[in-house]
Design an enzyme around this catalytic site. Sequence first.
Site, short mmCIF file in Angstrom:
data_model
loop_
_atom_site.label_atom_id
_atom_site.label_comp_id
_atom_site.label_asym_id
_atom_site.label_seq_id
_atom_site.Cartn_x
_atom_site.Cartn_y
_atom_site.Cartn_z
N GLU A 249 0.84 -1.21 0.00
CA GLU A 249 0.00 0.00 0.00
C GLU A 249 0.87 1.25 0.00
O GLU A 249 1.98 1.25 0.54
CB GLU A 249 -0.91 0.02 1.24
CG GLU A 249 -2.04 -0.98 1.16
CD GLU A 249 -3.05 -0.79 2.30
OE1 GLU A 249 -2.91 0.14 3.10
OE2 GLU A 249 -3.99 -1.60 2.34
N LYS A 251 2.27 4.47 1.29
CA LYS A 251 2.40 4.99 2.67
C LYS A 251 2.20 6.50 2.65
O LYS A 251 3.06 7.23 2.17
CB LYS A 251 3.77 4.63 3.26
CG LYS A 251 3.92 5.07 4.72
CD LYS A 251 5.24 4.62 5.29
CE LYS A 251 5.32 4.79 6.80
NZ LYS A 251 5.07 6.12 7.30
N ARG A 256 -2.44 10.02 11.41
CA ARG A 256 -3.30 8.84 11.43
C ARG A 256 -4.61 9.16 12.15
O ARG A 256 -4.60 9.75 13.23
CB ARG A 256 -2.59 7.71 12.16
CG ARG A 256 -3.33 6.40 12.14
CD ARG A 256 -2.39 5.31 12.53
NE ARG A 256 -3.00 4.01 12.53
CZ ARG A 256 -2.29 2.89 12.64
NH1 ARG A 256 -0.98 2.93 12.75
NH2 ARG A 256 -2.88 1.72 12.63
N ARG A 271 -3.56 8.73 16.83
CA ARG A 271 -2.84 7.55 17.30
C ARG A 271 -2.58 7.62 18.80
O ARG A 271 -2.42 6.60 19.46
CB ARG A 271 -1.53 7.56 16.52
CG ARG A 271 -0.66 6.42 16.75
CD ARG A 271 0.48 6.51 15.78
NE ARG A 271 1.62 5.89 16.41
CZ ARG A 271 2.73 5.59 15.78
NH1 ARG A 271 2.87 5.89 14.51
NH2 ARG A 271 3.72 5.02 16.41
N GLU A 301 -5.24 7.87 6.86
CA GLU A 301 -4.25 8.92 7.08
C GLU A 301 -4.81 10.21 6.51
O GLU A 301 -5.30 10.24 5.37
CB GLU A 301 -2.95 8.52 6.36
CG GLU A 301 -1.76 9.34 6.72
CD GLU A 301 -0.99 8.83 7.96
OE1 GLU A 301 -1.48 7.90 8.64
OE2 GLU A 301 0.08 9.39 8.23
N PHE A 342 -7.37 3.09 5.05
CA PHE A 342 -6.66 1.84 4.80
C PHE A 342 -7.15 0.66 5.63
O PHE A 342 -6.69 -0.45 5.45
CB PHE A 342 -5.14 2.00 4.93
CG PHE A 342 -4.67 2.60 6.24
CD1 PHE A 342 -4.68 1.87 7.40
CD2 PHE A 342 -4.18 3.91 6.27
CE1 PHE A 342 -4.23 2.42 8.59
CE2 PHE A 342 -3.73 4.47 7.46
CZ PHE A 342 -3.75 3.72 8.61
N ARG A 419 3.26 -3.92 17.56
CA ARG A 419 4.11 -3.85 16.38
C ARG A 419 4.34 -5.29 15.95
O ARG A 419 4.69 -6.13 16.75
CB ARG A 419 5.46 -3.24 16.82
CG ARG A 419 6.33 -2.72 15.73
CD ARG A 419 7.57 -2.08 16.32
NE ARG A 419 7.31 -0.79 16.94
CZ ARG A 419 7.05 0.32 16.27
NH1 ARG A 419 7.01 0.31 14.97
NH2 ARG A 419 6.83 1.45 16.90
N LYS A 425 7.02 -1.69 6.90
CA LYS A 425 7.19 -0.47 6.11
C LYS A 425 8.53 -0.47 5.38
O LYS A 425 9.51 -1.05 5.85
CB LYS A 425 7.03 0.77 6.98
CG LYS A 425 8.03 0.92 8.09
CD LYS A 425 7.75 2.18 8.89
CE LYS A 425 8.58 2.19 10.15
NZ LYS A 425 8.36 3.32 11.02
#
Length: 586
Positions: A249, A251, A256, A271, A301, A342, A419, A425
């Site tokens: 995707e 970025k 966010r 976030r 985003e 997203f 995470r 990323k």
Amino acid sequence: MDYLSLAETFEKIEATRKRLEMTDMLAELFSQTSINEIEIVIRLTQGKLAPDFEGIEIGIAETLARKAIYEATRVDEKKILEWWIKDGDLGSVAFQAVSMKKQTSLFTEKLNIAIVFDSLLQISKASGSGSQDLKMKLLAKLFHDSTPTEARYIARTLNGKMRLGLADMTIIDALAVTYATKEERDKVVWAYNTCSDLARVGKLLAEKGINGLDEIELEVGVPLKAMLCERLPSIPEIIEKLDGKCAFEYKYDGLRIQAHINKSGIELFTRQLENVTSQFPDIVEMLAPAFKGQECVIEGECVPVDINTGEMLPFQTVSRRRGRKHELDSAVEEFPVNLFLFDCLYLDGQDFTQTPYTNRRKMLESCITETDRVKLADVLITDDFEKAEEYFQNVIGKGGEGIIAKSLAEDSYYRAGSRGWNWIKFKRDYKTEMADTVDLVIVGAFSGKGKRAGGYGALLMATYNADEGHFETITKLGSGFDDEMLAALPEMLEPHKINKPNKLVNSKMQADYWFEPSIVLEVRGAEITLSPIHTCAMNLVKENYGLAIRFPRYMGIIRQDKGPEDATTTEEMLALYEIQSNRGGE
Ligand code: AMP
């Protein structure tokens, strides 16, 4: 529970740096707390009156707090000011003043946690005419009835900085030790990441044990902690890690946003779980016609755009929108934003977090009609390195900062607050200089010289060691600041000033000024080197050496969306060092 017992536990916690000891002390505290009091105990330990997303602040100016200390103790106001200037810690000012209290009164009431919590809640709710007087009276009464130790922590609760050095994860550990088994800790973490309210989790555990957490579910209006990405240095490695095929995707580089929509309207959270609905009326306005369902939780985003050209603008532009509460209309016009969605976590009564990426994407596509301003994140699903590389170059060509690869596996769930390797990323920067920009926390500063005399010359920056809960220094940052930022720094850092390093900061350097780790800056360096004077990853690569960043530059971005514990971790720094070392060897 007496507030004094709680304050004395805080005192003991403050005196240690060891996470395990803190956990034990907290666990002991929880085991002595009744079911009715556990919520308040957790909130007061966090220095909060409500979960972050409710945005309840005590809202006491530091001058008013000093005045209340004076009213309660009658200690010379000049003395109080002197202590404040010297220490910058309202807690220590209150402690000293109450210790010296001149006014002795028969009418002191023993404080318990409910009295303290309710008074602070009343203070936070007071508004309109007469509210300053009411706040003053309530606060002075609390200080009047306090022992010095109680006064210290009441004062610190006023700005939410308890200085206990307690991370949320330590409170979770203590809750798990008290009410669950070791194996059940993950469930406690999950519950917290889903409802973002530790006091609620604690109450359920105390009341019903681990099964009580089954009551926690995703709710529209209650933000979840955001899922985070890992990183890898090359596209082939990413594809391999994601079983040979994945979704790439675009970025987007912005802010966010987690949007919660139901019959009563739309709410937007960052976030950091801050409710920013009132700051982004334009997003609310553009989302309403784009959403086709009844209720949902979706993520995307928000990116600043030039509405004439449709071009995306640098991320900093969106930060100019933040905090502009008063001139909202002009900010909306001056800095317009688009929204790129997203993920879909919840739609019309169904929680999709525990379903794979492809399903969530399908749900997102099914409930959103794209408009000029609301779009779905651009995506390419492929197993072909060349196509992926071409896609990446395409994104870069359009000014994007990189791509995020997403796993298509059966278990590619939305893992709130963690995470993981489901999202990886890959940014443009990997191809140049240091493998990535990093987000570092300001922990100290050095006096300026020459043109910078009288201000700060350089800042001492740190990474976050998530295992230890410590901040570790990695570089002295002096370049990349424009005049405006240099002039703004003293005022920006003033509220965080402390007179000795925060106990969670590991530093071998002696800075001229120290700060509570609070502000996160984006930094780029030429390379990562080994250094005997920085403590980041000390001894992990080489004995008596830590990691340092050579030629660091401030990238002009204050990461307002990140708290100190969201800064680049020591572990990530080690990974970047490894990437750099491997690249050197090619
Ligand atoms: P970083 O802040 O560098 O760790 O990158 C992760 C962030 O990228 C996320 O928190 C999102 O704010 C942002 N982002 C931009 N585009 C996407 C996307 N397509 N999927 C997920 N996150 C994205």
